[in-house]
Design a protein around this motif. Sequence first.
Motif, PDB file in Angstrom:
ATOM      1  N   ASP A 264      60.818 -43.926 115.414  1.00  0.00           N
ATOM      2  CA  ASP A 264      61.118 -43.303 114.135  1.00  0.00           C
ATOM      3  C   ASP A 264      59.842 -42.707 113.525  1.00  0.00           C
ATOM      4  N   GLY A 265      58.727 -43.443 113.654  1.00  0.00           N
ATOM      5  CA  GLY A 265      57.457 -42.933 113.153  1.00  0.00           C
ATOM      6  C   GLY A 265      57.018 -41.678 113.888  1.00  0.00           C
ATOM      7  N   LEU A 266      57.223 -41.655 115.208  1.00  0.00           N
ATOM      8  CA  LEU A 266      56.842 -40.479 115.994  1.00  0.00           C
ATOM      9  C   LEU A 266      57.685 -39.264 115.625  1.00  0.00           C
ATOM     10  N   VAL A 267      58.995 -39.448 115.473  1.00  0.00           N
ATOM     11  CA  VAL A 267      59.856 -38.325 115.100  1.00  0.00           C
ATOM     12  C   VAL A 267      59.455 -37.783 113.733  1.00  0.00           C
ATOM     13  N   LYS A 268      59.188 -38.673 112.807  1.00  0.00           N
ATOM     14  CA  LYS A 268      58.844 -38.239 111.446  1.00  0.00           C
ATOM     15  C   LYS A 268      57.501 -37.507 111.408  1.00  0.00           C
ATOM     16  N   VAL A 269      56.494 -38.054 112.095  1.00  0.00           N
ATOM     17  CA  VAL A 269      55.183 -37.403 112.031  1.00  0.00           C
ATOM     18  C   VAL A 269      55.207 -36.072 112.779  1.00  0.00           C
ATOM     19  N   ARG A 270      55.959 -36.003 113.877  1.00  0.00           N
ATOM     20  CA  ARG A 270      56.049 -34.735 114.609  1.00  0.00           C
ATOM     21  C   ARG A 270      56.815 -33.689 113.812  1.00  0.00           C
ATOM     22  N   THR A 271      57.836 -34.118 113.095  1.00  0.00           N
ATOM     23  CA  THR A 271      58.576 -33.183 112.239  1.00  0.00           C
ATOM     24  C   THR A 271      57.690 -32.690 111.103  1.00  0.00           C
ATOM     25  N   LYS A 272      56.896 -33.587 110.565  1.00  0.00           N
ATOM     26  CA  LYS A 272      55.952 -33.191 109.507  1.00  0.00           C
ATOM     27  C   LYS A 272      54.958 -32.157 110.035  1.00  0.00           C
ATOM     28  N   ILE A 273      54.436 -32.402 111.228  1.00  0.00           N
ATOM     29  CA  ILE A 273      53.511 -31.446 111.853  1.00  0.00           C
ATOM     30  C   ILE A 273      54.186 -30.082 112.007  1.00  0.00           C
ATOM     31  N   ALA A 274      55.426 -30.088 112.480  1.00  0.00           N
ATOM     32  CA  ALA A 274      56.150 -28.829 112.690  1.00  0.00           C
ATOM     33  C   ALA A 274      56.308 -28.052 111.390  1.00  0.00           C
TER      34      ALA A 274
END
Length: 559
Positions: free
Chosen positions: A197-207
């Motif tokens: 969940d942390g990886l999906v959220k941080v990657r979405t934030k980066i995007a």
Amino acid sequence: MKFSQMPYTRPAFEDVQAQMQELLQRFKAAASAEEAFAAYKAYDDASKEFFSMYVIGYVRNTLDTTDTFYDAEKTYYDEMLPKLQPLTQAYTQALLDSPYRADLEAAWGTLLFDNAEITLKTFKPEIVPDLQEENKLKSEYQKLIASAQIEFDGKTLTLAEIRPYYEDPDQAVRKAAMIAASDWYMERADKFDTLFDGLVKVRTKIAKILGHETFTRVGYYRMQRNCYDAAQVAKFREGVIKYIVPVAERLKEVQAKRIGVDGLKIYDDMIEYLEGNAKPVGTPEEIFAHGKKMYHELSKETADFIDFMLENELFDVLTRPGKAAGGYCHYIPKYKSPFIFANFNGTSGDIDVLTHEAGHAFAGYLAQDIYPSALRRYSMETAEIHSMAMEFFTWPWMEGFFGNATKKYYESHLGNALTFIPYGTMVDEFQHHMYDKPDMTPTERNALWLELEAKYRPWLDMADVPFYNQGRRWQSQGHIFSTPFYYIDYCLAQIMALAFWAEAQSDQGASWAKYRRLVGFAGTKTFVELITDAGLPTPFEPDNLKAVADAAVKWLDKR
């Protein structure tokens, strides 16, 4: 130089930053094409030195994740690398803006610059803290997987060490082993959910910072997709469902009858013969001795390659507590040395180390003198052609590894190549959903995985093993955590490898020559350009998958 003798010194961030800044200014200030070439070479040489230290540190960390020194080095790079990206991006921009770009392109070709433009789309200085967080979460996942200590059969086993029990002829043993591993995962289910969940959220934030609504496009840029897009990958998935899934289902029906079960339970999936799957004979030393003979007979270049690898201790393949899971091949540019990491477990997968991972290493070995070094780095699906095709080109020597079980190995290897493609394609579709719908809950993610299992692997019953019947199988697939959108590369490459195999059945020499030509281009051509040059069918036309499936089925039917 032997790997054990390669010196390691932590590159000081301030020194590396200052050196890169000086080289950037030198390149920008070039007053002629000759000066631009010299400045770029200096930057390329400095990058090779830095990256070599990183790889040596990374490898030694994975060899023993409990080693506090190299664990600290891994943490250091997780924090350091994102902070260097502004400078590497500035250098990339300077390369694209150079008044001597036409001269550089004339010498090196345009692909380097096309890839540079893609690289620029993956970074802004504002995302440095987010990249650091992403690295931290990925490292936590790797350490969690490596920490597994599973009590079974009177032993304490790692995840790699328990896998041979999944191939035990006794169904009760297979089931018990799988439940033991399942229990380990389920006890940490919340941790796996939190990490992802942390990886999906941080990657979405980066995007979003990079100007995209979801991470999908950024993931494709990171994978340097320079000749196809998500729509073409979706077409490939259509072809897999239409042509490969039915063949795989047929193979699994035959397997179920052969082992005497009415439909495959998840704990039956890996056992193909009641008398036991094909397993290598001999000690690790004997396996490597035959591997050396195999590569000496395959070609002069592979002979030189295997001698170099063995003489310089560039294999570490025995599993042990604290060693990271899985396998990989890395390249240490300063010493022009590939390094192969694996975990032998007594299954046919041990031979893959001398075929699949050695295919990667052979490609790196051949590319050692290509300049600039960026052109040595091929895209991932190209890299997997190197490895997967090598598995098939070494078939004539398999008897030396498997003895009387060679026929079983051939059938299993080809069958597994076909049945893997639906699984790998399922992983890809899962990841597209994850990043296109980043707000999915853990329960929704698991439900989606089960839905995809029914679509891509309809023959499989998850039975009463919680890790599987709750839809958590994806949490053991490290690529989903570490390298989004990577897994489809294996599937694309597998189709290409099967095309090479089909030709080799009638003319091994001609097929090897095409393969050697493809490998020799390294990163100087795109994936599509390489397969076109080799006369291979594009996988993005769904109907092209039929010919590959038909050739494999025809061979299997004759056995």
